[in-house]
Design a protein around this motif. Structure first.
Motif, short mmCIF file in Angstrom:
data_model
loop_
_atom_site.label_atom_id
_atom_site.label_comp_id
_atom_site.label_asym_id
_atom_site.label_seq_id
_atom_site.Cartn_x
_atom_site.Cartn_y
_atom_site.Cartn_z
N LYS A 1 -7.08 -8.02 4.80
CA LYS A 1 -7.09 -7.54 6.19
C LYS A 1 -8.25 -8.12 6.99
O LYS A 1 -8.10 -8.48 8.16
N SER B 1 -6.32 -5.91 -1.04
CA SER B 1 -5.83 -5.22 0.14
C SER B 1 -6.89 -5.25 1.25
O SER B 1 -6.62 -5.62 2.40
N ILE B 2 -8.11 -4.87 0.91
CA ILE B 2 -9.18 -4.82 1.91
C ILE B 2 -9.54 -6.23 2.40
O ILE B 2 -9.63 -6.48 3.61
N PHE C 1 -13.55 7.23 -2.08
CA PHE C 1 -12.53 6.76 -2.98
C PHE C 1 -13.06 6.57 -4.39
O PHE C 1 -12.44 6.90 -5.38
N TYR D 1 0.84 -1.20 0.00
CA TYR D 1 0.00 0.00 0.00
C TYR D 1 0.88 1.25 0.00
O TYR D 1 0.63 2.21 -0.75
N ARG E 1 2.28 1.60 -3.48
CA ARG E 1 1.26 2.06 -4.44
C ARG E 1 1.00 3.54 -4.27
O ARG E 1 0.77 4.27 -5.24
N LEU F 1 -6.06 -4.55 -6.86
CA LEU F 1 -5.16 -4.23 -5.74
C LEU F 1 -5.93 -3.71 -4.53
O LEU F 1 -5.63 -4.09 -3.40
N ILE F 2 -6.94 -2.89 -4.76
CA ILE F 2 -7.76 -2.40 -3.63
C ILE F 2 -8.51 -3.58 -3.00
O ILE F 2 -8.52 -3.75 -1.79
N1 URA Z 1 -8.12 0.79 1.45
C1 URA Z 1 -7.32 -0.26 1.64
O1 URA Z 1 -7.29 -0.84 2.71
N2 URA Z 1 -6.54 -0.66 0.63
C2 URA Z 1 -6.54 -0.06 -0.56
O2 URA Z 1 -5.82 -0.49 -1.44
C3 URA Z 1 -7.38 1.05 -0.75
C4 URA Z 1 -8.16 1.45 0.28
#
Ligand code: URA
Ligand code: CA
Length: 433
Positions: free
Chosen positions: A187, A183-184, A207, A165, A168, A179-180
């Motif tokens: 987690k 990433s989300i 966003f 992140y 990026r 990728l977003i």
């Molecule tokens: N929020 C995130 O956790 N990751 C991203 O890539 C964008 C927004």
């Protein structure tokens, strides 16, 4: 395997295999692959995208790059909620006790706010005594006992995401849907969720700026969730104006309490019921979203959700009398000022991100990770889009412990438009199951 070959493959729009993705993420995390090669890869992904298999493989590779929270000793389906970030988004404070009140465990690790979006942990800390630093064992114990606990992030979760992140952010590759989404989702999965509800925001405070983009992101995340064995649903909701009336940590705690008493702002209440019914349904309550919603509505009005809120606050060391006397218990700002309408008409626009920045300037948010936060600071909106306003009537009241600067007032006035007519934005654009 060589990173240069994988970059070449993605550059020529070929799919990477699961093994290749796993190898790449493992070696990037251990710093065997340098940032410059990973940034070339991120750019290739930005332009050429990833198919469903690649997205799931990337998500799980990121999950496996660090620790994973084991919530298996909590009974029931652990449903987590994620919002892509908004202004004045008080939903987690309400959903935690509300969802727990119908018996679905709410075990959340949450973050602090940065920039104009607030963090749940900061909001909870506005309640005197509330402790977010809780051990893993105690966290599990609290959820088993009360069905709800919200704690700060601990442990080394998804280190690959942290590195990626940050990379990026400085290489123009943030706005890539695969990728977003990975990433989300990584987690949430690493934090132990069995099922996931996503609130994808659109509008000025978000966003994603339009419905199509948001829908693609939401569908991508739902597909990843299903592919890796986590039931996932998503909502696309409006963030053109801030959610509810309050922006700022203490102010949002009061707003959450009002909502749990059944007296919350209409938009915030509705979004909580929509997200909450998905969480409850995924958690096994009711045989349809409608049935799940009916149970939640009942608990907003019969005092059960509020009672769970008190138990939750008390269990984490907070002063539960905040529920009966929010104004007496929450931090008070030294300064406050009404911002008056310059003309009569209808409120036609409240630019969410700019109002969020104004709240941050008052002290409600952090400009950098190190900034201190003023828990009493923020903005209370007396008017929302569509409301009639008279000249010299208060549009908002601002609160701060530092003297209120004229530039903040100007910023607010520049970003709340009053016109002859107004179009009320749609709150829920889409529900994706
Ligand atoms: N929020 C995130 O956790 N990751 C991203 O890539 C964008 C927004
Ligand atoms: Ca709010």
């Amino acid at each position: 395997m060589r990173m240069i070959d994988l970059i070449d493959k993605k550059q020529h729009n070929q799919a990477l295999t699961e093994d290749e993705i796993k190898w790449m993420i493992t070696n990037y995390t251990s710093e065997a692959i340098p940032d410059y090669q990973m940034s070339a890869m991120a750019m290739a992904i930005y332009f050429n995208g990833m198919n469903n298999e690649e997205r799931s493989a990337l998500t799980m590779a990121i999950v496996e790059s660090g620790e994973q929270i084991d919530l298996s000793s909590i009974e029931g389906v652990k449903v987590d909620k994620h919002s892509t970030g908004g202004v004045g988004d008080t939903t987690t404070l309400i959903l935690a006790p509300l969802v727990a009140s119908v018996g679905v465990p709410f075990a959340k690790m949450s973050g602090r706010g940065l920039g104009h979006t607030g963090g749940t942990i900061d909001k909870l800390e506005a309640i005197p005594g509330f402790n977010v630093e809780v051990s893993q064992e105690r966290f599990v114990e609290l959820v088993n006992k009360n069905k709800v606990a919200v704690v700060g992030q601990s442990g080394n979760l998804t280190p690959a995401d942290k590195k990626l992140y940050a990379l990026r952010d400085v290489t123009g590759t943030v706005e890539s849907i695969p990728l977003i989404a990975s990433s989300i989702m990584s987690k949430k999965i690493a934090a132990g969720a069995d099922a996931i509800v996503l609130d994808v925001k659109i509008g000025a405070g978000a966003f994603m700026k339009n419905v199509e983009q948001a829908k693609e992101l939401a569908e991508t995340m739902v597909n990843i969730g299903e592919a890796v064995g986590r039931n996932t649903m998503a909502v696309i909701s409006d963030m053109s104006q801030p959610l509810g009336n309050a922006i700022g940590n203490g102010l949002e705690v009061k707003e959450a309490i009002d909502t749990l008493k059944g007296n919350g702002p209409a938009d915030l209440t509705e979004l909580c019921l929509v997200l909450g019914s998905q969480m409850a349904y995924l958690g096994g309550v009711g045989s349809s979203l409608e049935e799940a919603r009916a149970k939640l509505e009942e608990n907003l009005h019969n005092g059960k959700a509020l009672a769970v809120f008190k138990t939750f606050v008390e269990a984490q060391g907070g002063d539960a009398t905040v529920a009966d006397d929010p104004e007496g218990v929450l931090p008070k700002a030294k300064y406050s000022q009404d911002v008056l309408a310059k003309e009569s008409g209808k409120v036609s626009e409240i630019v969410a991100d700019q109002i969020g920045i104004a709240a941050m300037m008052l002290g409600a948010g952090r400009e950098t990770k190190e900034s201190d936060i003023d828990l009493a600071a923020g903005i209370y909106m007396h008017k929302k889009i569509g409301d009639a306003v008279e000249k010299d009537e208060a549009l908002v009241t601002v609160y701060s412990n530092k003297e209120i600067k004229e530039e903040v007032i100007t910023k607010i006035l520049n970003n709340i438009k009053v016109a002859e007519s107004a179009e009320i934005p749609t709150l829920i654009h889409e529900i994706i199951q």
